[in-house]
Design an enzyme around this catalytic site. Structure first.
Site, PDB file in Angstrom:
ATOM      1  N   ASP A  48       0.730  -1.156  -0.177  1.00  0.00           N
ATOM      2  CA  ASP A  48       0.113  -0.107  -0.002  1.00  0.00           C
ATOM      3  C   ASP A  48       0.892   1.226   0.017  1.00  0.00           C
ATOM      4  O   ASP A  48       1.339   1.413   1.125  1.00  0.00           O
ATOM      5  CB  ASP A  48      -0.902  -0.067   1.217  1.00  0.00           C
ATOM      6  CG  ASP A  48      -1.727   1.336   1.341  1.00  0.00           C
ATOM      7  OD1 ASP A  48      -2.148   1.942   0.308  1.00  0.00           O
ATOM      8  OD2 ASP A  48      -2.113   1.639   2.318  1.00  0.00           O
ATOM      9  N   ASP A  66      -2.225   0.725   7.667  1.00  0.00           N
ATOM     10  CA  ASP A  66      -1.605   0.767   6.506  1.00  0.00           C
ATOM     11  C   ASP A  66      -1.012  -0.799   6.296  1.00  0.00           C
ATOM     12  O   ASP A  66      -1.011  -1.106   5.046  1.00  0.00           O
ATOM     13  CB  ASP A  66      -0.481   1.821   6.247  1.00  0.00           C
ATOM     14  CG  ASP A  66      -1.057   3.222   6.501  1.00  0.00           C
ATOM     15  OD1 ASP A  66      -1.547   4.104   5.518  1.00  0.00           O
ATOM     16  OD2 ASP A  66      -1.170   3.794   7.833  1.00  0.00           O
ATOM     17  N   GLU A 124      -1.310  -1.661  -4.285  1.00  0.00           N
ATOM     18  CA  GLU A 124      -2.716  -0.785  -4.559  1.00  0.00           C
ATOM     19  C   GLU A 124      -2.400   0.191  -5.416  1.00  0.00           C
ATOM     20  O   GLU A 124      -1.200   1.043  -5.391  1.00  0.00           O
ATOM     21  CB  GLU A 124      -3.136  -0.359  -3.112  1.00  0.00           C
ATOM     22  CG  GLU A 124      -4.494   0.423  -3.094  1.00  0.00           C
ATOM     23  CD  GLU A 124      -5.031   0.650  -1.606  1.00  0.00           C
ATOM     24  OE1 GLU A 124      -5.172   1.789  -1.476  1.00  0.00           O
ATOM     25  OE2 GLU A 124      -4.827  -0.081  -0.886  1.00  0.00           O
TER      26      GLU A 124
END
Length: 189
Positions: A11, A144, A71
């Protein structure tokens, strides 16, 4: 011996980069690790990009992932935030591509849908579902790292599907699939 592979999920971010690793044995996934790279204390944006690249290379060299799931940036109203996020993603992708690891991008809604069945799920809902799926004892304070782990799990769930997102197997594949953009950068039409 069962077919084994490791998936690194990322991410990307310029404040916090979350990541998670799963091992796939046959058709079963096992949790390996999740963590985050904290970047808030650095004011120079280029230092942050360098650290993202170095940490991604370190993860690759330590865990030897077979594939990377990342992502994709979502389209927001703040162009500067999108630009920073895109740079962070690009640097992480460059690290994987430099080691010739196949990379697949997933939109945040696709990741949430794969994990929870709801493309609009909250970070907390995604984290709780990952906790249940992978038997995690505790969840981190910042989510996260669970977002990075969710990208890896999403990739596992989408394995073998024809259309999973943009995939690159190396620099040549990236350039070929992005020739129109690369040509513009080189000054071609």
């Amino acid at each position: 011996m069962a077919n084994e592979k490791i998936i690194l999920g990322i991410d990307p971010g310029t404040t916090i980069m979350g990541f998670g690793l799963i091992k796939v044995v046959g058709k079963k996934m096992e949790f390996m690790q999740m963590n985050e790279l904290l970047l808030q204390k650095y004011s120079d944006p280029y230092t942050k990009l360098k650290l993202i690249f170095e940490r991604t290379i370190e993860l690759i060299d330590t865990y030897h992932p077979d594939e990377i799931a990342i992502e994709a940036p979502f389209f927001g109203k703040n162009v500067q935030s999108m630009l920073k996020l895109g740079r962070a993603q690009g640097v992480a992708m460059a690290a994987g591509l430099s080691r010739e690891i196949p990379i697949t991008e997933y939109l945040p809604k696709k990741i949430k849908m794969a994990i929870t069945g709801n493309g609009n799920a909250s970070k907390e809902q995604v984290a709780k579902m990952l906790q249940s799926l992978l038997g995690l004892k505790t969840l981190p304070k910042n989510l996260d790292s669970t977002d990075g782990l969710a990208a890896a799990v999403c990739h596992f769930y989408n394995e073998g599907r024809i259309e999973v997102g943009k995939s690159y197997s190396g620099w040549d594949a990236f350039v070929k699939q992005n020739e129109s953009r690369v040509g513009k950068v080189k000054g071609k039409k």
